[in-house]
Design an enzyme around this catalytic site. Structure first.
Site, PDB file in Angstrom:
ATOM      1  N   ASP A  72       5.349  -6.969   2.531  1.00 52.41           N
ATOM      2  CA  ASP A  72       4.466  -7.810   1.269  1.00 52.41           C
ATOM      3  C   ASP A  72       5.204  -8.299   0.089  1.00 52.41           C
ATOM      4  OD1 ASP A  72       1.596  -7.917   1.393  1.00 52.41           O
ATOM      5  OD2 ASP A  72       1.290  -5.579   1.152  1.00 52.41           O
ATOM      6  N   GLU A  98      -8.932  -9.881   3.251  1.00 55.09           N
ATOM      7  CA  GLU A  98      -9.263  -8.017   3.507  1.00 55.09           C
ATOM      8  C   GLU A  98     -11.389  -8.770   2.936  1.00 55.09           C
ATOM      9  OE1 GLU A  98      -6.312  -5.910   1.471  1.00 55.09           O
ATOM     10  OE2 GLU A  98      -8.432  -4.386   1.120  1.00 55.09           O
ATOM     11  N   GLU A 136      -0.357 -12.452  -1.393  1.00 56.41           N
ATOM     12  CA  GLU A 136      -1.918 -12.322  -2.388  1.00 56.41           C
ATOM     13  C   GLU A 136      -2.331 -13.432  -3.093  1.00 56.41           C
ATOM     14  OE1 GLU A 136      -2.606  -8.392  -3.730  1.00 56.41           O
ATOM     15  OE2 GLU A 136      -1.407  -7.532  -2.261  1.00 56.41           O
ATOM     16  N   LYS A 147       3.935 -11.475   2.565  1.00 63.26           N
ATOM     17  CA  LYS A 147       2.296 -12.132   2.825  1.00 63.26           C
ATOM     18  C   LYS A 147       3.140 -12.042   1.239  1.00 63.26           C
ATOM     19  CE  LYS A 147      -0.221  -8.311   3.557  1.00 63.26           C
ATOM     20  NZ  LYS A 147      -0.655  -8.130   2.448  1.00 63.26           N
ATOM     21  N   SER A 156       1.098  -1.350  -0.005  1.00 61.41           N
ATOM     22  CA  SER A 156       0.222   0.076  -0.340  1.00 61.41           C
ATOM     23  C   SER A 156       0.483   1.415   0.266  1.00 61.41           C
ATOM     24  CB  SER A 156      -0.239  -0.123   1.434  1.00 61.41           C
ATOM     25  OG  SER A 156       0.067   0.067   2.210  1.00 61.41           O
TER      26      SER A 156
END
Ligand code: KIV
EC number: 2.1.2.11
Length: 266
Positions: free
Chosen positions: A84, A181, A114, A112, A46
């Site tokens: 991330d 999320e 996704e 992490k 982010s």
């Protein structure tokens, strides 16, 4: 080693004590988050949006992530640092291993990624080589172009069934943590009970083992002016940033945040 380890987080889940996580991108805020008692600092991609001003997380590189991980490491003493892997940095298992190594060597304690079931091989290989992995499921911002926007995921019965099954498969593959999320609160609760590893939510209701928000969001800072439903501005009524961080930790620990109004239904 930081004071907070994977074992600490597993213990918190077992005790039913909520886990606190915030995004963090630099040394000063890492220190402030430590002071407030935040247990996990997420060096999230982010940062591509909140620090670099991009309109998505896709332009962020592994080198940029490693730079911010190193900054956070220098300001951190107590928290576990989760970093991330950015867009396309784990498209193959080889890339996942090479790029995870860069982030771990910069100071991360966990990485992490996704996605869903397709991550299983990478998670297994990383875990076998000593790198704990958090699997980020539900709304996965790196796939915004496939998803057609930043939308709640898992609303249909089919999608929900698939997400539950994938969460269990990723735990079996060796994932050490899940992050959900923007999924309906009831589905997040079911997944939290279905796995033994800690489940952290953002826009996933109050029943997950812990919560994460973007640092700038809880401080009421927004470059776009669009504030997602699951965000709360913790600066409201607080005299300082340090007090706002402490208020976030206190509300997550007391399970007063998130409220019903911050969650989504199926
Ligand atoms: O990059 C990030 O900040 C994240 C959070 C939105 C969970 O992944």
């Amino acid at each position: 080693m930081p004071a907070i380890t994977l074992t600490t987080l597993q213990g918190l889940k077992q005790k039913g004590e909520k886990i606190t996580m915030l995004t963090c991108y630099d040394a000063t805020f890492a220190n402030a988050c430590n002071e407030a008692g935040v247990e996990v600092l997420l060096v999230g991609d982010s940062l591509g949006m909140v620090l670099q001003g991009h309109d998505s997380t896709l332009p962020v590189s592994t080198a940029e992530m490693a730079y911010h991980v190193a900054c956070v490491k220098r300001g951190n003493s107590d928290a576990l640092i989760l970093a991330d892997l950015p867009f396309m940095a784990y498209a193959t298992t080889e890339q996942a291993m090479t790029n995870s190594a860069l982030l771990m060597q910069a100071g991360a304690h966990m990485v992490k990624v996704e996605g869903a079931l397709w991550l299983a091989d990478s998670i297994r290989l990383l875990a076998e080589r000593g790198i704990p992995v958090c699997a980020h499921m539900g709304l996965t911002p790196q796939s915004v172009n496939m998803l057609g926007g930043y939308k709640v995921q898992g609303r249909s019965e089919n999608q929900a069934r698939q997400m539950r099954a994938d969460a269990i498969s990723l735990e079996q593959a060796g994932a050490a943590m899940l992050l959900l999320e923007c999924v309906p609160s009831e589905l997040a609760e079911e997944i939290t009970h279905a796995v033994k590893i800690p489940v952290i939510g953002i826009g996933a209701g109050h029943a997950t083992d812990g919560q994460v928000l973007v640092l700038h969001d809880i401080l009421g800072l927004s470059i776009t002016g669009r504030v997602p439903k699951f965000v709360k501005n913790f600066m409201t009524g607080q005299p300082s940033i340090q007090a706002a961080l402490s208020a976030y930790v206190a509300e997550v620990k007391a399970a007063t945040f998130p409220g019903i109004e911050h969650g989504f239904s199926a």
